[in-house]
Design an enzyme around this catalytic site. Structure first.
Site, PDB file in Angstrom:
ATOM      1  N   ALA C  44      48.329  39.328  36.406  1.00  0.00           N
ATOM      2  CA  ALA C  44      49.738  39.301  36.454  1.00  0.00           C
ATOM      3  C   ALA C  44      49.980  38.662  34.964  1.00  0.00           C
ATOM      4  O   ALA C  44      50.713  38.926  34.310  1.00  0.00           O
ATOM      5  CB  ALA C  44      49.898  38.130  37.488  1.00  0.00           C
ATOM      6  N   ARG C 337      41.362  41.445  57.900  1.00  0.00           N
ATOM      7  CA  ARG C 337      40.327  40.520  57.692  1.00  0.00           C
ATOM      8  C   ARG C 337      40.449  39.506  58.511  1.00  0.00           C
ATOM      9  O   ARG C 337      39.475  38.730  58.947  1.00  0.00           O
ATOM     10  CB  ARG C 337      40.937  40.140  56.194  1.00  0.00           C
ATOM     11  CG  ARG C 337      40.520  41.206  55.187  1.00  0.00           C
ATOM     12  CD  ARG C 337      40.931  40.889  53.681  1.00  0.00           C
ATOM     13  NE  ARG C 337      40.293  41.988  52.934  1.00  0.00           N
ATOM     14  CZ  ARG C 337      40.585  41.768  51.528  1.00  0.00           C
ATOM     15  NH1 ARG C 337      41.257  40.903  50.775  1.00  0.00           N
ATOM     16  NH2 ARG C 337      40.398  42.824  50.705  1.00  0.00           N
TER      17      ARG C 337
END
Lengths: 251, 260, 644
Positions: C44, C337
């Site tokens: 980012a 997950r």
């Protein structure tokens, strides 16, 4: 198991360093080398001594932060791994382990075992990029790249910038690092427009940083935790000489 | 700085100089070896002396020979410059460095091997090249039967400043060719009767072997000539021709004279 | 303060285009009059810094590592999703949007997630143009794989190190701008505080980690791209240096912290071996594409395995419980997950765990090796197998791997609006550090996508709108606010250095980690959380009395660095517990034992908890105030997630 550690201690860049001997007892073979140092550091802290400073971050062999010259070898005695992936089962009870920082003019010691490797960043900044702005690029599949070329470029791109090549080289040469970066883009079509400008700029910066010359010993390749090949060096040599001696444009 | 000056003062440019001069010296070794094989001929040195004359008096070869001397000097000077730079690149040495575990011995000792070779070249040229050109050498007179070239009569002529270095007369009536040459062969023969001198040569050739086992292949790496299809050939030549065949053949010469 | 997410009106697919048009632009000639601070240089941060500099802004970028290339994005293995539909298997922007919203258990914003899916295709183009060596087919086109429970192949990858390759791409773009002088890079600098003038962020305070100098830096806007806070658990797959400090300081300066309890526990990690352990190593969940997860059927067998009386390879097929395949026939080993992790925990809690510690289950490749051959398995997973063998000294080609879940990612983070602006004007938050796109659970290969989407394709537009509003007048670095902030940082550093107690900072960190893992980990109860809250408070108080910090400020002092970070974790931990207590439902990675279906699956409570919980800091040791951002779902129907 119990180990004797001879560790390079140096307060900062301006002071002289020396080896200090520590005893590391009850070391578990399941520990990583850095975890062993963590334990030593906890003891030092409790005694009111300054803990041993060393660079480390991801501890899974990919960030390239950890270093350490262990018993004469960067990242220790095993091949294809970084120090953080080295486990103590590699050593034997009562071994003496000599731990030194990377040694190179271009990697000055910051403290103890931590060195300043920003020279690598400056080399990258000199030309290790494709000049494209965000947006306005073609569709990703508009540029087909033969799988073998893509794979070879990937092999070069696996470099984690740890500096083990410099540390291993008897001349403290950065050729493996620089050539891996140059090769990745020289192999790919995206890198072609700036191919010859790039190699000249990066080599010039490499020389300015004070790294040594390559004498093709191959130590870098042997010690590289990502097992990057010195084929990259030949490739960079070829590109550099082509740029300097054949290409006409002052690219 | 001009483009070329910049190129050859860069680390890669310097290495290119090492590689090119090194490879040039390798080609010379082959020529030198083929010539010197005349020493093994059982003709009392006639062919060898003729070869010595040819090498020193044929203009194109003379030009190349000066290039060769220049190459040796440049190769040595650049080696020195690069070594000093490399030393500076690591001002504080490691207390432990396990080079043997990551690189071949030869590759780490090119400087020492090269120094041995340089000393050897100076001695070698002083004893043969210098003497051939400047010393008052005797002459060898070869009388070769035209009917049976293997029938050669040799006699020694004293030094004579007015005599040509090499002359050939064909006497058709006597059915023989008379060749008179400065007798370098004799110098060679005499020199290699001393055991320590022979030993020096053998050691130097061992150094040459190790120098070239690394050097030949390394030069191709430096030039960037590493096409995977031809790399095995380069490796083969580097090890078996330049690392084994050439040094052994050269070393065989002093040993041949010593034990003859 | 009422939270306004600033989601544009109108149909979902047109929101971002419409919004982009409505955003103000900065005159090209004026851009060079602005300075932007970017903290963190992961995906980012690096992509944002490079893209903003390309536009003409002056950027100051900061990272605590010695090089921007080392940010922990580098460690991502598996891949990056993009709705390219190159495989012609039915993918689309809408499907990626839908999968992400559903995968996040309907606790993310529709608008943000749709935009993420929309720009995902641009990311791949951008990365390829930079020279990122993605895997390719023999025809020269990009290869894709199915990843993390997705039923389409939309994941782009670069062998086992997609994160490194993407980061190196962003880093190269950043380097280009450093070379051009548009970005000034500050490595080995830690952000210590945000400076606010009249309620707006105007700079930061940093500590030079080598000299200890406390510096102030002024800018027109501050971007926090500082990653997640998984290290609050002490053991996690995060890098050792990953910390919450920057986000936490921003929080204390008025940025709300949203959904802090949403943490992701990754199922395929290498189990803990002992107390010395400093971090956990993740293995890409792509392993579950061919590996089969199982545990012994009975506790007795598990005990025998643990004692070494029985070898795993000798266990009969009938004695093995392939529990994911058994419980979730449709998805099998590829369930998301959170589901995979929770099931592993159940097995261990039942006493059927394996390995010396009994805290692991098996991931078995015997069937794949039989089907594909060892070479094919090596080609796919060779590097992961080597890594496993390196760490455990066991050969996964010959015997099953042992795996156990570990903290991996934090979905929570600073609350941001659609423009990625926090509740402090001029303070933006990108990537893992914000809360916006993954809801209560992140799907595999989505983290890289979000980091780069925020940096390359969102912030360059949305930041301009703010900058155009405030105008290009230079920020006064002499303003008293800088002096005040600097002083508070100096005071805190001195306070930390004055701690000369008896316990090391690491010991506190480890204890905090134990509390968090035990009570705020894979399964949470009200009782446990209340207990944890008390324990954390006690631990924090004890820290400020009995911790020991060595050295001085004016030097490279890792002990001091660590102390500052752990001190912040000790505060964050309590907020996480508060958040987990508040959210009485189960959703995604947040599993409240009190809220489960009859089959033991997470049971959401959409009537009461379909909101993002944004917490406002009120002062040291004071209860934080909850603000709710109600989530509006107009385009998806909320349904119970089912992977059966």
């Amino acid at each position: 198991m119990n180990l004797t550690l001879k560790v390079w201690r140096q307060k900062n860049a301006d002071t002289k360093g020396k080896f200090v001997t520590y005893q590391a007892d009850h070391v578990s073979p399941d520990m990583s080398f850095l975890e062993m140092l963590d334990v030593v550091n906890e003891d030092l802290t409790k005694k009111g001594d300054d803990p041993i400073h060393f660079d480390h971050d991801c501890r899974e062999g990919i960030c390239g932060a950890c270093s350490l010259h262990i018993n004469g070898r960067p990242h220790g005695p095993k091949q294809g791994i970084t120090t953080c992936q080295l486990h103590m089962r590699t050593f034997k009870d009562n071994d003496t382990v000599v731990i030194e920082p990377w040694r190179a003019e271009a990697f000055p010691v910051i403290k103890d075992l931590a060195v300043d490797r920003r020279a690598f960043d400056r080399i990258q900044a000199a030309g290790g990029f494709v000049s494209v702005n965000t947006g306005g690029v073609p569709d990703a599949n508009a540029i087909p790249i033969p799988k073998v070329i893509a794979d070879e470029a990937f092999n070069s791109a696996t470099c984690i910038g740890c500096g083990a090549c410099v540390a291993a080289c008897k001349n403290a040469s950065a050729m493996l690092f620089v050539s891996a970066k140059v090769s990745q883009l020289a192999l790919l079509p995206q890198g072609q427009p700036e191919r010859y400008r790039r190699v000249q700029a990066m080599v010039a910066q490499m020389d300015a940083e004070g790294f040594g010359s390559c004498t093709n010993t191959g130590a870098c390749e042997a010690e590289c935790p990502k097992e990057i090949s010195i084929t990259n060096i030949a490739r960079m040599n070829r590109d550099y000489l082509t740029a300097k001696l054949i290409k006409q444009e002052e690219a | 700085m001009s483009n070329f000056a910049k190129t050859f003062s860069s680390s890669l440019g310097k290495k290119l100089v090492m590689a090119l001069t090194g490879l040039f010296l390798c080609t010379f070794l082959i020529v030198h070896l083929i010539g010197n094989l005349q020493l093994f001929k059982d003709d009392a040195g006639q062919a060898f002396n003729a070869y010595a004359y040819f090498m020193t008096h044929f203009t194109p070869i003379k030009v190349v020979s000066y290039l060769l001397y220049a190459s040796i000097i440049i190769h040595a000077i650049y080696a020195l410059i690069i070594s000093i730079g490399n030393k500076k690149a690591r001002p504080v040495a490691y207390s432990v460095q396990a080079g043997s575990q990551n690189s071949p011995w030869t590759s780490r000792n090119m400087g020492i091997l090269g120094t041995i070779l340089l000393v050897f070249i100076v001695v070698h040229m002083g004893d043969f090249w210098w003497k051939y050109h400047n010393a008052e050498l005797p002459y060898a007179k070869y009388e070769i039967s035209l009917d049976n070239p293997n029938n050669i009569q040799v006699s020694e002529l004293p030094y004579d400043a007015n005599r040509l270095v090499h002359s050939e007369i064909t006497d058709l009536q006597a059915r023989k060719q008379v060749v008179i040459s400065k007798d370098l062969y004799k110098i060679v023969n005499n020199a290699f009767q001393t055991w320590w001198y022979v030993l020096l040569y053998v050691i130097a050739m061992a150094a040459l072997s190790f120098h070239l086992i690394h050097g030949f292949r390394s030069a191709f790496q430096t030039i960037g000539w590493n096409n995977s299809k031809y790399l095995p050939l380069v490796r083969f030549l580097g090890v078996w021709v330049f690392g084994v065949l050439v040094p052994i053949a050269f070393a065989a010469m002093p040993l041949y004279f010593f034990f003859k | 303060m009422k939270l306004d997410a600033k989601i544009p009106e109108g149909p979902l697919a047109g929101k971002w285009s419409k919004h982009k048009f409505n955003l103000k632009l900065v005159n090209p000639a004026n851009k060079r009059k602005y300075t932007v601070i970017v903290v963190g240089t992961g995906l980012a941060g690096a992509s944002a810094a490079a893209s903003l500099a390309e536009l003409g802004y002056n950027v100051k970028a900061f990272c605590y590592q010695d090089s921007p290339r080392r940010a922990h994005s580098i460690a991502a293995q598996g891949g990056i999703n993009a709705a390219k539909n190159y495989q012609n298997d039915g993918d689309s922007v809408h499907r990626l949007f839908y999968d992400t919203i559903k995968g996040g258990d309907y606790r993310a914003r529709e608008g943000n997630v749709y935009r993420l899916a929309e720009v995902s295709v641009n990311i791949i183009d951008q990365c390829v143009a930079q020279g990122v060596p993605f895997a390719r087919e023999y025809g020269g086109l990009l290869d894709n794989r199915s990843f993390g429970g997705s039923q389409v192949s939309r994941t782009f990858y670069a062998r086992g190190q997609t994160g490194q390759q993407l980061l190196l791409g962003a880093y190269s773009a950043l380097n280009r701008q450093i070379n051009l002088g548009k970005v000034k890079m500050f490595t080995r600098h830690e952000m210590m505080d945000v400076v606010k003038i009249e309620g707006e962020a105007k700079g930061i305070v940093t500590r030079d980690l080598i000299t200890g100098e406390i510096e102030t830096h002024a800018a027109h806007a501050v971007l926090l791209c500082t990653g997640g806070y998984g290290n609050v658990f002490y053991l996690s797959t995060n890098a050792m240096g990953c910390n919450v400090t920057a986000a936490w300081k921003a929080h204390k300066r008025g940025a709300y912290f949203a959904n802090p309890c949403f943490t992701q526990i990754h199922p395929t990690c290498i189990p803990v071996t002992g107390d010395h352990q400093s971090k956990l190593t993740l293995m890409s969940e792509s392993l579950r594409n061919d590996g089969r997860v199982w545990a012994p059927k009975t506790v007795e067998l598990a005990q025998k395995l643990r004692k070494g009386e029985l070898k795993v390879t000798d266990l009969k097929e009938d004695d093995r419980d392939y529990f994911l395949e058994r419980k979730y026939p449709a998805f099998g080993n590829l369930v998301p997950r959170d589901v995979a992790s929770r099931n592993a925990k159940e097995i261990v809690d039942e006493g059927r765990g394996v390995g010396a510690s009994g805290i692991a289950v098996y991931l078995d490749f015997a069937e794949a090796i039989g089907r594909l051959g060892e070479d094919a398995v090596r080609a796919r997973y060779g590097n992961l197998f080597d890594m496993y063998q390196q760490i455990t000294d066991e050969n996964p080609y010959k015997q099953p791997m042992r795996i156990y879940p570990a903290v991996h990612y934090t979905m929570g983070g600073l609350w941001v609006d659609y423009n990625l602006q926090t509740t402090v004007k001029g303070l933006y938050c990108l990537g893992e550090a914000n809360f916006s796109d993954h809801g209560a659970n992140r799907l595999g290969a989505s983290a890289l996508m979000q980091g780069l989407a925020d940096g390359y394709f969102v912030i360059p537009y949305t930041l301009g709108d703010y900058l155009a509003t405030i105008g290009p007048d230079a920020v006064d670095i002499k303003h008293i606010a800088f002096e005040d902030a600097k002083k508070s940082v100096v005071d805190r550093v001195n306070h930390l250095l004055s701690l000369k107690g008896t316990k090391t900072v690491n010991e506190y960190h480890r204890e905090l980690g134990h509390i968090m893992w035990e009570y705020c980990g894979m399964a949470r109860t009200e009782e446990g959380l209340i207990k944890a809250k008390g324990m954390i408070r006690e631990l924090r108080e004890d820290f400020w009395k009995n911790a020991m910090v060595s050295g001085t400020n004016n030097e490279f002092n890792q002990s001091l660095e660590n102390a500052g970070r752990v001190a912040d974790f000790l505060e964050l931990g309590e907020l996480m517990v508060d958040d987990a207590l508040n959210r009485k439902e189960s959703c995604g990675g947040h599993f409240r034992l009190e809220s489960q279906t009859e089959e033991g699956e997470a049971l959401r409570d959409d009537d009461n908890y379909a909101y993002a919980a944004a917490w406002e800091y009120k002062g040291d040791n004071q209860a934080e105030v909850l603000h709710k951002e109600e989530l509006v779902f107009e385009n998806v129907k909320l349904s119970q997630r089912s992977y059966k």
